[in-house]
Design a protein around this motif. Structure first.
Motif, mmCIF file in Angstrom:
data_model
loop_
_atom_site.group_PDB
_atom_site.id
_atom_site.type_symbol
_atom_site.label_atom_id
_atom_site.label_comp_id
_atom_site.label_asym_id
_atom_site.label_seq_id
_atom_site.Cartn_x
_atom_site.Cartn_y
_atom_site.Cartn_z
ATOM 1 N N UNK A 139 0.871 -0.953 -0.140
ATOM 2 C CA UNK A 139 -0.061 -0.034 -0.088
ATOM 3 C C UNK A 139 0.796 1.250 -0.041
ATOM 4 N N UNK A 140 0.513 2.151 -0.870
ATOM 5 C CA UNK A 140 1.302 3.494 -0.911
ATOM 6 C C UNK A 140 1.057 4.470 0.514
ATOM 7 N N UNK A 141 1.911 5.205 0.755
ATOM 8 C CA UNK A 141 1.781 6.258 1.850
ATOM 9 C C UNK A 141 1.413 5.634 3.191
ATOM 10 N N UNK A 142 2.156 4.560 3.560
ATOM 11 C CA UNK A 142 1.930 3.972 4.769
ATOM 12 C C UNK A 142 2.675 4.913 5.841
ATOM 13 N N UNK A 143 2.019 4.758 7.005
ATOM 14 C CA UNK A 143 2.607 5.543 8.197
ATOM 15 C C UNK A 143 3.961 4.927 8.542
ATOM 16 N N UNK A 144 4.802 5.594 8.962
ATOM 17 C CA UNK A 144 6.313 5.034 9.534
ATOM 18 C C UNK A 144 6.041 3.836 10.685
ATOM 19 N N UNK A 145 5.072 4.273 11.585
ATOM 20 C CA UNK A 145 4.890 3.293 12.698
ATOM 21 C C UNK A 145 4.150 2.170 11.945
ATOM 22 N N UNK A 146 3.411 2.074 10.967
ATOM 23 C CA UNK A 146 2.777 0.905 10.294
ATOM 24 C C UNK A 146 3.902 0.026 9.571
ATOM 25 N N UNK A 147 4.954 0.842 8.962
ATOM 26 C CA UNK A 147 5.814 0.017 8.226
ATOM 27 C C UNK A 147 6.962 -0.514 9.383
ATOM 28 N N UNK A 148 6.812 0.111 10.543
ATOM 29 C CA UNK A 148 7.845 -0.378 11.510
ATOM 30 C C UNK A 148 7.335 -1.694 12.116
ATOM 31 N N UNK A 149 5.835 -1.851 12.234
ATOM 32 C CA UNK A 149 5.069 -2.803 12.887
ATOM 33 C C UNK A 149 5.307 -4.008 11.663
ATOM 34 N N UNK A 150 5.186 -3.667 10.536
ATOM 35 C CA UNK A 150 5.250 -4.661 9.424
ATOM 36 C C UNK A 150 6.603 -5.197 9.661
ATOM 37 N N UNK A 151 7.584 -4.625 9.848
ATOM 38 C CA UNK A 151 9.044 -5.033 9.832
ATOM 39 C C UNK A 151 9.252 -5.939 10.781
ATOM 40 N N UNK A 152 8.753 -5.708 12.176
ATOM 41 C CA UNK A 152 8.889 -6.439 13.184
ATOM 42 C C UNK A 152 8.067 -7.885 13.004
ATOM 43 N N UNK A 153 6.708 -7.668 12.358
ATOM 44 C CA UNK A 153 6.141 -8.929 11.990
ATOM 45 C C UNK A 153 6.935 -9.880 11.024
ATOM 46 N N UNK A 154 7.743 -9.225 10.094
ATOM 47 C CA UNK A 154 8.484 -9.963 9.423
ATOM 48 C C UNK A 154 9.633 -10.600 10.071
ATOM 49 N N UNK A 155 10.352 -9.973 10.902
ATOM 50 C CA UNK A 155 11.284 -10.402 11.757
ATOM 51 C C UNK A 155 10.811 -11.875 12.585
ATOM 52 N N UNK A 156 9.744 -11.377 13.309
ATOM 53 C CA UNK A 156 9.163 -12.431 13.983
ATOM 54 C C UNK A 156 8.938 -13.740 13.496
ATOM 55 N N UNK A 157 8.112 -13.622 12.265
ATOM 56 C CA UNK A 157 7.904 -14.679 11.520
ATOM 57 C C UNK A 157 8.976 -15.579 10.696
ATOM 58 N N UNK A 158 10.082 -14.940 10.325
ATOM 59 C CA UNK A 158 11.351 -15.345 9.948
ATOM 60 C C UNK A 158 11.962 -16.224 11.105
ATOM 61 N N UNK A 159 12.171 -15.570 12.166
ATOM 62 C CA UNK A 159 12.933 -16.217 13.372
ATOM 63 C C UNK A 159 11.974 -17.559 13.574
ATOM 64 N N UNK A 160 10.579 -17.460 13.654
ATOM 65 C CA UNK A 160 9.723 -19.030 14.007
ATOM 66 C C UNK A 160 9.956 -19.811 12.895
ATOM 67 N N UNK A 161 9.912 -19.136 11.621
ATOM 68 C CA UNK A 161 9.891 -20.134 10.353
ATOM 69 C C UNK A 161 11.435 -20.760 10.470
ATOM 70 N N UNK A 162 12.429 -19.980 10.706
ATOM 71 C CA UNK A 162 13.750 -20.734 10.683
ATOM 72 C C UNK A 162 14.078 -21.711 11.675
ATOM 73 N N UNK A 163 13.536 -21.422 12.895
ATOM 74 C CA UNK A 163 13.379 -22.436 13.937
ATOM 75 C C UNK A 163 12.650 -23.445 13.496
ATOM 76 N N UNK A 164 11.621 -23.516 13.038
ATOM 77 C CA UNK A 164 10.506 -24.729 12.472
ATOM 78 C C UNK A 164 11.608 -25.411 11.682
ATOM 79 N N UNK A 165 12.069 -24.591 10.609
ATOM 80 C CA UNK A 165 12.700 -25.536 9.536
ATOM 81 C C UNK A 165 13.883 -26.429 10.036
ATOM 82 N N UNK A 166 14.689 -25.801 11.106
ATOM 83 C CA UNK A 166 15.792 -26.569 11.578
ATOM 84 C C UNK A 166 15.286 -27.851 12.495
ATOM 85 N N UNK A 167 14.152 -27.383 13.188
ATOM 86 C CA UNK A 167 13.587 -28.497 13.979
ATOM 87 C C UNK A 167 13.250 -29.746 13.175
ATOM 88 N N UNK A 168 12.476 -29.339 12.281
ATOM 89 C CA UNK A 168 12.127 -30.401 11.298
ATOM 90 C C UNK A 168 13.294 -30.935 10.801
#
Length: 233
Positions: free
Chosen positions: A40-69
């Protein structure tokens, strides 16, 4: 310890396994929604920061899941090169590759994040039935694909001889005619390229009739395989 982790990570009937699978499914959907919101265009900086944190958290969990499998897999190499093993890797790989890639290339890498949604197939019984059906009918499907490719080529050659002189700008070669053959055999018919000669129109009618049959064939093959897969379960 390995057995305990395996009972949680892999799909089982125990409560922890169900909670883990629900959590992973929720995180997959959350990351896909976050990916969509990022466009989406013209997102607020706070929203972009939240989306970045969601991405980081998701990648950490998915990486842990991958190595556990990998850790709990009976055959680690087989899991790594399996369908879901490759999907699990593609779900996290763009994030890590982005650190060493020129920023202009990030758009292509970010597209690979959509592979995360395919991870949902692991937790869906219907998808498992579909995968089993595809495997059991793979020889028939490959034969169908081979015959279809031959028909597309013959259709392109046929329409080329009928329409080349009348429409050299659209049917200048067999390769240009392949586009017409594909959209006609699949019954899509965008209307951007069509025959104007009598022979070309008659030939197109024949190809359309064949195309209708081609669309129905894989449906019957997969339906039959799905029925067998469900009955065997």
């Amino acid at each position: 310890m390995q057995k305990s982790i395996k009972n949680i990570v892999e799909i089982n009937d125990n409560k922890l396994s169900r909670y883990f699978s629900i959590f992973i499914q929720f995180l997959i959907l959350l990351s896909v929604v976050a990916f969509s919101i990022e466009t989406l265009p013209d997102l607020e900086p706070q929203t972009r920061a939240l989306l970045k944190y969601i991405e980081w958290f998701s990648v950490i969990v998915f990486t842990l899941e991958y190595f556990l499998r990998i850790y709990v897999a009976d055959s680690k190499l087989r899991f790594v090169f399996s369908f879901f093993g490759i999907i699990d890797l593609l779900a996290i790989l763009p994030f890590y590759l982005a650190f060493g890639v020129d920023l202009r290339s990030l758009r292509a890498l970010r597209f690979l994040r959509l592979f995360r949604i395919l991870k949902l197939g692991r937790y869906n019984r219907a998808m498992n039935h579909f995968t089993s059906a595809i495997k059991s009918a793979k020889e028939e499907i490959l034969l169908f694909i081979f015959i279809t490719l031959i028909l597309i080529y013959f259709s392109a050659v046929g329409i080329y001889y009928f329409e080349n002189e009348a429409q050299p700008e659209h049917f200048s070669s067999v390769f240009d005619s392949l586009w017409w053959a594909i959209i006609t055999l699949t019954t899509v018919g965008y209307g951007d390229v069509y025959p104007i000669t009598v022979g070309g129109k008659v030939f197109t009618f024949i190809i359309l009739m064949i195309g209708l049959g081609i669309v129905a064939i894989p449906t019957g093959i997969i339906s039959s395989a799905l029925t067998k897969s469900v009955d065997n379960k």
